[in-house]
Design a protein around this motif. Structure first.
Motif, PDB file in Angstrom:
ATOM      1  N   UNK A 180       0.812  -1.268   0.018  1.00  0.00           N
ATOM      2  CA  UNK A 180       0.019  -0.016   0.038  1.00  0.00           C
ATOM      3  C   UNK A 180       0.834   1.205   0.142  1.00  0.00           C
ATOM      4  N   UNK A 181       2.152   1.145   0.606  1.00  0.00           N
ATOM      5  CA  UNK A 181       2.858   2.247   0.376  1.00  0.00           C
ATOM      6  C   UNK A 181       3.252   2.648  -0.904  1.00  0.00           C
ATOM      7  N   UNK A 182       3.543   1.774  -1.770  1.00  0.00           N
ATOM      8  CA  UNK A 182       4.029   2.036  -3.077  1.00  0.00           C
ATOM      9  C   UNK A 182       2.819   2.591  -3.865  1.00  0.00           C
ATOM     10  N   UNK A 183       1.332   2.158  -3.459  1.00  0.00           N
ATOM     11  CA  UNK A 183       0.286   2.378  -4.058  1.00  0.00           C
ATOM     12  C   UNK A 183      -0.033   4.148  -3.894  1.00  0.00           C
ATOM     13  N   UNK A 184       0.630   4.559  -2.744  1.00  0.00           N
ATOM     14  CA  UNK A 184       0.387   6.226  -2.584  1.00  0.00           C
ATOM     15  C   UNK A 184       0.822   6.946  -3.772  1.00  0.00           C
ATOM     16  N   UNK A 185       1.862   6.606  -4.452  1.00  0.00           N
ATOM     17  CA  UNK A 185       2.568   7.160  -5.479  1.00  0.00           C
ATOM     18  C   UNK A 185       1.798   7.150  -6.772  1.00  0.00           C
ATOM     19  N   UNK A 186       0.862   6.206  -6.928  1.00  0.00           N
ATOM     20  CA  UNK A 186       0.071   5.867  -8.345  1.00  0.00           C
ATOM     21  C   UNK A 186      -1.242   6.685  -8.270  1.00  0.00           C
ATOM     22  N   UNK A 187      -1.707   6.893  -9.430  1.00  0.00           N
ATOM     23  CA  UNK A 187      -2.966   7.645  -9.331  1.00  0.00           C
ATOM     24  C   UNK A 187      -4.289   6.519  -9.124  1.00  0.00           C
ATOM     25  N   UNK A 188      -5.338   7.188  -8.964  1.00  0.00           N
ATOM     26  CA  UNK A 188      -6.553   6.388  -8.899  1.00  0.00           C
ATOM     27  C   UNK A 188      -7.080   5.901 -10.213  1.00  0.00           C
ATOM     28  N   UNK A 189      -7.884   4.761 -10.009  1.00  0.00           N
ATOM     29  CA  UNK A 189      -7.958   3.737  -9.140  1.00  0.00           C
ATOM     30  C   UNK A 189      -6.823   2.936  -8.957  1.00  0.00           C
ATOM     31  N   UNK A 190      -6.363   2.654  -7.845  1.00  0.00           N
ATOM     32  CA  UNK A 190      -5.247   1.888  -7.565  1.00  0.00           C
ATOM     33  C   UNK A 190      -5.601   0.423  -7.168  1.00  0.00           C
ATOM     34  N   UNK A 191      -6.809   0.277  -6.527  1.00  0.00           N
ATOM     35  CA  UNK A 191      -7.152  -1.108  -6.030  1.00  0.00           C
ATOM     36  C   UNK A 191      -8.942  -1.350  -6.355  1.00  0.00           C
ATOM     37  N   UNK A 192      -9.073  -2.475  -6.383  1.00  0.00           N
ATOM     38  CA  UNK A 192     -10.544  -2.879  -6.730  1.00  0.00           C
ATOM     39  C   UNK A 192     -11.385  -1.898  -5.812  1.00  0.00           C
ATOM     40  N   UNK A 193     -11.387  -1.768  -4.587  1.00  0.00           N
ATOM     41  CA  UNK A 193     -12.154  -0.977  -3.666  1.00  0.00           C
ATOM     42  C   UNK A 193     -12.177   0.602  -4.376  1.00  0.00           C
ATOM     43  N   UNK A 194     -11.138   0.922  -4.814  1.00  0.00           N
ATOM     44  CA  UNK A 194     -11.264   2.439  -5.369  1.00  0.00           C
ATOM     45  C   UNK A 194     -11.728   2.385  -6.712  1.00  0.00           C
ATOM     46  N   UNK A 195     -11.808   1.197  -7.350  1.00  0.00           N
ATOM     47  CA  UNK A 195     -12.437   1.367  -8.748  1.00  0.00           C
ATOM     48  C   UNK A 195     -13.971   1.419  -8.467  1.00  0.00           C
TER      49      UNK A 195
END
Length: 327
Positions: free
Chosen positions: A254-269
């Motif tokens: 999740x720390x690496x995901x903070x640097x990427x744009x949305x949606x980064x996870x199924x929940x954000x999608x």
């Protein structure tokens, strides 16, 4: 003098029988008289209970905000739900209000009583909310469903002016289902409520008149609130592992995901598909974390790995929504 006198009048002299034993649609004056008598006979008891409920809710809010030590030192609060007799008293009030609302319902001129009168959905909601907070959601569900029915049946209340209140009642019913771990029923009811709101919006369009901005906002807010109820279940269920199926756990950084744009996870999608705007998405995150079957903020992480992933994704999304303005 030996004749037997029949002192009872013939059945026909009473007038035609009404199929609904509590229907007083032809006796508006009688209903208003009953309303007045009821106010004088029981309203004192009713309002004392409602006043206590409101004060108790504020007391619980103060506890939640961290004033427990102060309140324990200076305040004492006894809840009527501490014993079964107190709960039964409140349920008896709900039952009586239900009967009187049923009597008033057929007469459209008395719709104000259903909305905010003495026998109103407002008082019914306040009592139900209080009992829900004390763990009696299953006992008040029928009364909240009845309050929703009244607003759907009463023609004068089928306007956008009462839409915020309808949405509040709809959400309360969904929360009752969630409290009882009946998430399927909660989602079904929320989708039904969304359909009712859509029907009301279509009726507004048929009139051809321009819809005021306030009305548009009312539809938007009601839709968001009920969509959140749908999200509370739909964000978890697709990720749950069927019994007997082995699925290796995939770790995500999740720390690496903070640097990427949305949606980064199924929940954000799912959040981006269902909601527009930062506030609506953050509300959905908070409600999903308050799901009674999960509640990680109160009880710790759930046992299921897949649900743990969803919880972490929700927390990550919420943190991102608070810190980044564009999502």
């Amino acid at each position: 003098k030996n004749a037997v006198w029949n002192m009872e009048p013939a059945p026909g002299s009473y007038g035609p029988l009404d199929k609904n034993p509590v229907s007083f649609s032809n006796y508006t004056k009688d209903i208003l008289l009953m309303h007045s008598i009821f106010i004088h006979s029981i309203s004192h008891f009713l309002y004392i209970n409602i006043f206590f409920i409101i004060s108790y809710q504020r007391y619980r809010l103060a506890l939640w905000q961290g004033y427990r030590l102060y309140l324990q030192q200076f305040c004492t609060q006894k809840s009527p739900t501490n014993d079964q007799s107190g709960v039964q008293n409140l349920l008896s009030i709900l039952g009586f209000v239900h009967i009187l609302m049923q009597a008033v319902l057929p007469d459209e001129s008395l719709c104000w009583i259903l909305y905010n009168g003495t026998f109103s959905s407002l008082h019914m909601y306040n009592i139900c909310r209080f009992l829900m907070s004390a763990g009696h959601a299953s006992q008040v569900l029928e009364y909240l469903l009845w309050a929703c029915t009244c607003l759907e049946i009463s023609v004068p209340l089928l306007t956008a002016n009462f839409l915020p209140w309808r949405a509040t009642l709809y959400c309360a019913v969904c929360e009752c289902y969630f409290h009882d771990c009946a998430s399927v029923q909660a989602e079904v009811f929320a989708r039904r409520a969304l359909g009712k709101i859509s029907e009301l919006a279509k009726l507004e369009e048929i009139t051809g008149s321009q819809v005021p901005f306030e009305t548009q906002q009312a539809y938007k807010e009601a839709t968001i609130k009920l969509a959140v109820m749908v999200f509370k279940r739909s964000v978890y269920e697709p990720r749950r592992k069927p019994k007997g199926l082995f699925r290796p756990k995939q770790k995500s950084n999740l720390k690496e995901l903070q640097l990427t744009p949305w949606p980064r996870t199924p929940t954000e999608r799912i959040l981006m598909e269902m909601f527009e705007g930062k506030a609506a998405r953050f509300l959905a995150v908070l409600e999903a974390l308050e799901d009674s079957s999960v509640r990680p903020l109160q009880t710790g992480m759930p046992d299921e790995f897949e649900v743990q992933d969803v919880v972490l994704e929700l927390i990550s999304a919420g943190t991102s929504l608070l810190s980044v303005s564009k999502y």
